[in-house]
Design an enzyme around this catalytic site. Structure first.
Site, PDB file in Angstrom:
ATOM      1  N   GLY A 174       0.812  -1.218   0.000  1.00  0.00           N
ATOM      2  CA  GLY A 174       0.000   0.000   0.000  1.00  0.00           C
ATOM      3  C   GLY A 174       0.840   1.260   0.000  1.00  0.00           C
ATOM      4  N   CYS A 175       1.910   1.249   0.773  1.00  0.00           N
ATOM      5  CA  CYS A 175       2.783   2.426   0.869  1.00  0.00           C
ATOM      6  C   CYS A 175       3.554   2.643  -0.430  1.00  0.00           C
ATOM      7  CB  CYS A 175       3.725   2.286   2.059  1.00  0.00           C
ATOM      8  SG  CYS A 175       2.834   2.168   3.626  1.00  0.00           S
ATOM      9  N   THR A 176       3.940   1.563  -1.065  1.00  0.00           N
ATOM     10  CA  THR A 176       4.617   1.666  -2.363  1.00  0.00           C
ATOM     11  C   THR A 176       3.666   2.249  -3.391  1.00  0.00           C
ATOM     12  OG1 THR A 176       6.086  -0.183  -1.848  1.00  0.00           O
ATOM     13  CG2 THR A 176       5.781   0.357  -4.181  1.00  0.00           C
TER      14      THR A 176
END
Length: 155
Positions: free
Chosen positions: A45-47
């Site tokens: 998700g952060c990527t």
């Protein structure tokens, strides 16, 4: 815990940044600033969130906005994450959670049946005068950058 207040000055901070040196929010006066807090480098998700900000960076810049990504990861981890994905904006290392506390983004989360403290994915929009104009909490990554662009256009 105090929370930042819409239409009031955004809490100022200075943190170590990718590319060496540090970034101070108040030094960016005169530009809009998008501050996004994310849980951890190199997670799916952060990527994706970082890639979405990267892919829309020219549009954000055209609206006179700078982007700052903040997590509790180290500056070294940020350097690798940023280089791997070609992020054109700085990632800031809040290893002591000082800025996370200022913006009230640390929450208890359930992970594998245990409660752990972590960053609640959140974004803050600060205008060119240093005033907090918008906040998004419990952010869902898909479509989020479009919401941020719309908010910037309405400033």
């Amino acid at each position: 815990m105090n929370q930042p207040v819409i239409d009031r000055p955004a809490p100022d901070f200075e943190l170590p940044a990718t590319g060496g040196g540090s970034v101070r929010l108040s030094a960016l006066r005169g530009r809009n600033v998008v501050i996004y807090f994310y849980p951890k480098d190199n997670t799916p998700g952060c990527t994706q969130e970082g890639q979405d900000f990267r892919d829309h960076y020219a549009e954000l810049q055209a609206l006179d906005a700078e982007v700052l990504g903040i997590s509790r990861d180290s500056a070294r981890t940020h350097e690798n994450f940023s280089a791997k994905h070609g992020f054109p904006f700085p990632l800031l290392a809040d290893t002591e959670e000082q800025v996370c506390a200022l913006y009230d983004v640390i929450r208890l989360k359930n992970m594998y049946g245990k409660q752990v403290r972590g960053i609640e994915r959140s974004t803050f929009l600060v205008d060119a005068d240093g005033v907090l104009r918008r906040e998004w909490r419990k952010v869902k990554v898909k479509g989020h950058v479009d919401e941020v662009l719309q908010a910037l256009q309405s400033l």
